[in-house]
Structure formats: structure tokens, C-alpha cells
Design a protein around this motif. Structure first.
Motif, mmCIF file in Angstrom:
data_model
loop_
_atom_site.group_PDB
_atom_site.id
_atom_site.type_symbol
_atom_site.label_atom_id
_atom_site.label_comp_id
_atom_site.label_asym_id
_atom_site.label_seq_id
_atom_site.Cartn_x
_atom_site.Cartn_y
_atom_site.Cartn_z
ATOM 1 N N ASP A 1 0.861 -1.172 0.000
ATOM 2 C CA ASP A 1 0.000 0.000 0.000
ATOM 3 C C ASP A 1 0.901 1.227 0.000
ATOM 4 O O ASP A 1 1.521 1.550 1.016
ATOM 5 C CB ASP A 1 -0.916 -0.006 1.227
ATOM 6 C CG ASP A 1 -1.925 1.126 1.211
ATOM 7 O OD1 ASP A 1 -2.288 1.593 0.110
ATOM 8 O OD2 ASP A 1 -2.346 1.548 2.307
ATOM 9 N N PHE A 2 1.008 1.882 -1.164
ATOM 10 C CA PHE A 2 1.902 3.029 -1.324
ATOM 11 C C PHE A 2 1.150 4.326 -1.061
ATOM 12 O O PHE A 2 -0.007 4.470 -1.458
ATOM 13 C CB PHE A 2 2.479 3.059 -2.741
ATOM 14 C CG PHE A 2 3.415 1.926 -3.039
ATOM 15 C CD1 PHE A 2 4.756 2.002 -2.710
ATOM 16 C CD2 PHE A 2 2.947 0.773 -3.648
ATOM 17 C CE1 PHE A 2 5.617 0.964 -2.989
ATOM 18 C CE2 PHE A 2 3.797 -0.275 -3.929
ATOM 19 C CZ PHE A 2 5.143 -0.186 -3.595
ATOM 20 N N PRO A 3 1.809 5.297 -0.429
ATOM 21 C CA PRO A 3 1.168 6.602 -0.236
ATOM 22 C C PRO A 3 1.115 7.357 -1.567
ATOM 23 O O PRO A 3 1.840 7.034 -2.515
ATOM 24 C CB PRO A 3 2.101 7.306 0.758
ATOM 25 C CG PRO A 3 3.437 6.678 0.536
ATOM 26 C CD PRO A 3 3.149 5.243 0.142
ATOM 27 N N ASP A 4 0.270 8.388 -1.645
ATOM 28 C CA ASP A 4 0.163 9.175 -2.877
ATOM 29 C C ASP A 4 1.500 9.797 -3.282
ATOM 30 O O ASP A 4 1.786 9.934 -4.466
ATOM 31 C CB ASP A 4 -0.889 10.276 -2.712
ATOM 32 C CG ASP A 4 -2.307 9.721 -2.704
ATOM 33 O OD1 ASP A 4 -2.521 8.606 -3.221
ATOM 34 O OD2 ASP A 4 -3.196 10.414 -2.169
ATOM 35 N N GLY A 5 2.314 10.162 -2.304
ATOM 36 C CA GLY A 5 3.620 10.754 -2.590
ATOM 37 C C GLY A 5 4.581 9.810 -3.296
ATOM 38 O O GLY A 5 5.614 10.246 -3.809
ATOM 39 N N ALA A 6 4.238 8.529 -3.360
ATOM 40 C CA ALA A 6 5.117 7.561 -4.027
ATOM 41 C C ALA A 6 5.235 7.856 -5.519
ATOM 42 O O ALA A 6 6.258 7.556 -6.127
ATOM 43 C CB ALA A 6 4.610 6.142 -3.799
ATOM 44 N N VAL A 7 4.209 8.458 -6.098
ATOM 45 C CA VAL A 7 4.268 8.789 -7.534
ATOM 46 C C VAL A 7 5.422 9.749 -7.783
ATOM 47 O O VAL A 7 6.258 9.512 -8.662
ATOM 48 C CB VAL A 7 2.923 9.394 -8.020
ATOM 49 C CG1 VAL A 7 3.044 9.917 -9.444
ATOM 50 C CG2 VAL A 7 1.801 8.364 -7.923
ATOM 51 N N ASP A 8 5.487 10.825 -7.004
ATOM 52 C CA ASP A 8 6.584 11.792 -7.165
ATOM 53 C C ASP A 8 7.930 11.148 -6.865
ATOM 54 O O ASP A 8 8.925 11.434 -7.533
ATOM 55 C CB ASP A 8 6.379 12.999 -6.244
ATOM 56 C CG ASP A 8 5.175 13.831 -6.661
ATOM 57 O OD1 ASP A 8 4.872 13.887 -7.873
ATOM 58 O OD2 ASP A 8 4.528 14.418 -5.775
ATOM 59 N N ARG A 9 7.964 10.295 -5.867
ATOM 60 C CA ARG A 9 9.215 9.620 -5.506
ATOM 61 C C ARG A 9 9.708 8.746 -6.659
ATOM 62 O O ARG A 9 10.878 8.753 -7.013
ATOM 63 C CB ARG A 9 9.007 8.804 -4.229
ATOM 64 C CG ARG A 9 10.178 7.941 -3.779
ATOM 65 C CD ARG A 9 11.469 8.701 -3.493
ATOM 66 N NE ARG A 9 11.360 9.724 -2.500
ATOM 67 C CZ ARG A 9 11.900 9.684 -1.295
ATOM 68 N NH1 ARG A 9 12.591 8.639 -0.918
ATOM 69 N NH2 ARG A 9 11.767 10.695 -0.469
ATOM 70 N N VAL A 10 8.814 7.983 -7.272
ATOM 71 C CA VAL A 10 9.198 7.108 -8.390
ATOM 72 C C VAL A 10 9.696 7.944 -9.568
ATOM 73 O O VAL A 10 10.704 7.601 -10.197
ATOM 74 C CB VAL A 10 8.024 6.190 -8.795
ATOM 75 C CG1 VAL A 10 8.328 5.461 -10.105
ATOM 76 C CG2 VAL A 10 7.728 5.192 -7.681
ATOM 77 N N ILE A 11 9.020 9.036 -9.841
ATOM 78 C CA ILE A 11 9.462 9.910 -10.937
ATOM 79 C C ILE A 11 10.856 10.451 -10.641
ATOM 80 O O ILE A 11 11.726 10.469 -11.518
ATOM 81 C CB ILE A 11 8.442 11.043 -11.161
ATOM 82 C CG1 ILE A 11 7.151 10.457 -11.738
ATOM 83 C CG2 ILE A 11 9.015 12.131 -12.076
ATOM 84 C CD1 ILE A 11 5.969 11.403 -11.740
ATOM 85 N N ARG A 12 11.091 10.851 -9.403
ATOM 86 C CA ARG A 12 12.418 11.344 -9.025
ATOM 87 C C ARG A 12 13.472 10.239 -9.174
ATOM 88 O O ARG A 12 14.570 10.482 -9.665
ATOM 89 C CB ARG A 12 12.388 11.855 -7.587
ATOM 90 C CG ARG A 12 13.768 12.312 -7.152
ATOM 91 C CD ARG A 12 13.743 13.293 -6.060
ATOM 92 N NE ARG A 12 13.224 14.545 -6.572
ATOM 93 C CZ ARG A 12 12.693 15.494 -5.798
ATOM 94 N NH1 ARG A 12 12.631 15.338 -4.511
ATOM 95 N NH2 ARG A 12 12.262 16.615 -6.318
ATOM 96 N N ILE A 13 13.147 9.028 -8.753
ATOM 97 C CA ILE A 13 14.079 7.904 -8.896
ATOM 98 C C ILE A 13 14.402 7.688 -10.372
ATOM 99 O O ILE A 13 15.570 7.501 -10.745
ATOM 100 C CB ILE A 13 13.484 6.620 -8.264
ATOM 101 C CG1 ILE A 13 13.405 6.770 -6.736
ATOM 102 C CG2 ILE A 13 14.298 5.389 -8.653
ATOM 103 C CD1 ILE A 13 12.536 5.719 -6.056
ATOM 104 N N GLN A 14 13.399 7.735 -11.225
ATOM 105 C CA GLN A 14 13.608 7.559 -12.664
ATOM 106 C C GLN A 14 14.525 8.648 -13.221
ATOM 107 O O GLN A 14 15.389 8.370 -14.054
ATOM 108 C CB GLN A 14 12.264 7.578 -13.395
ATOM 109 C CG GLN A 14 11.422 6.350 -13.173
ATOM 110 C CD GLN A 14 12.010 5.152 -13.867
ATOM 111 O OE1 GLN A 14 12.053 5.088 -15.086
ATOM 112 N NE2 GLN A 14 12.482 4.194 -13.098
ATOM 113 N N GLU A 15 14.341 9.875 -12.771
ATOM 114 C CA GLU A 15 15.194 10.976 -13.224
ATOM 115 C C GLU A 15 16.648 10.741 -12.816
ATOM 116 O O GLU A 15 17.566 10.993 -13.597
ATOM 117 C CB GLU A 15 14.704 12.305 -12.642
ATOM 118 C CG GLU A 15 13.385 12.763 -13.202
ATOM 119 C CD GLU A 15 12.759 13.920 -12.438
ATOM 120 O OE1 GLU A 15 11.846 14.541 -13.005
ATOM 121 O OE2 GLU A 15 13.163 14.205 -11.283
#
Length: 133
Positions: free
Chosen positions: A37-51
Motif C-alpha cells: 500500500d503506497f502513499p500518494d507521494g510515491a508517484v513523485d518519488r518514483v518519478i524522481r528515482i527515474q530521473e
């Protein structure tokens, strides 16, 4: 949110998201049924990891950088150490060299394209008259 939704919202595979979690780059809770169960902030975190991956950083370095980066929730959870700042400076310099190398390569290609286009251009009326003489 469940892992499938996170994958859908970020364009990152579920397998990669599990890897990020194993490497400590991403955290999730568990539902009563044991699902991630991921928090909503995980989307931004994943995008940052990808960058950061796109910049050429590997997961162990990303794991050290992420806690120092500002997220949407406010501030970083810790300050960067002088050693980390030095590492990041080295990475930035490497990226700058790569960008400069790519720009030089693009300039060479542009010259080749320009020369080839000039040579391949159809002859105009004045050119045809000169070639008859």
C-alpha cells in the motif's frame, strides 16, 4: 495505492517498483491482506528515482541522495554531508562532460547533414547551363 496503480500512474513496471523497495528507495505499508500500500507521494518519488537513473546514477547512490532531496511534503529528512556534496559535484561534472560530448557529436552530424543536403540538392537553371559548357 496498490502497486498496479502506482505502476500505471508512473509508467514503471511492478517489477521495478519491487526492486526500488528492496533497495530502500521506496517504502510501502501493507494492507490487512498483505498487499503493498503506497502513499500518494510515491508517484513523485518514483518519478524522481527515474530521473536520477536517467542521469546515470546507480541505486546505492540514489539511496543516499533521496533523503536529502526536497519532496512535495516540505523539506528533506536530513542534510547532505560534505562527502555526499562532493560525490554529487563529481556526478554533476560527469553529466556536464557527457552533455558537452553529445553537443559536439550533434554538431558533427549537423555538418555532415548540411554538406550532404547541399550535394544532393537538385541543380538549378544556372547550374544546368554551366554543366553544358
Amino acid at each position: 495505492m496498490r502497486i498496479g496503480e502506482l505502476a500505471s500512474r508512473t509508467g514503471v513496471s511492478e517489477r521495478s517498483l519491487r526492486y526500488y523497495e528492496e533497495q530502500g528507495l521506496l517504502t510501502s505499508g501493507r494492507t490487512p491482506g498483505g498487499h503493498r500500500d503506497f502513499p500518494d507521494g510515491a508517484v513523485d518519488r518514483v518519478i524522481r528515482i527515474q530521473e536520477l537513473y536517467a542521469a546515470g546514477l546507480h541505486s546505492s547512490r540514489i539511496a543516499r541522495i533521496l533523503p536529502c532531496m526536497r519532496d512535495n511534503d516540505g523539506g528533506p529528512s536530513m542534510n547532505a554531508t560534505p562527502a555526499l556534496v562532493a560525490e554529487l559535484t563529481t556526478e554533476r561534472d560527469r553529466i556536464d562532460r557527457t552533455v558537452n560530448d553529445l553537443l559536439r557529436s550533434r554538431d558533427v552530424l549537423e555538418q555532415v547533414i548540411s554538406t550532404a543536403a547541399d550535394e544532393a540538392a537538385p541543380a538549378g537553371p544556372a547550374d544546368k547551363e554551366r554543366s553544358r559548357r
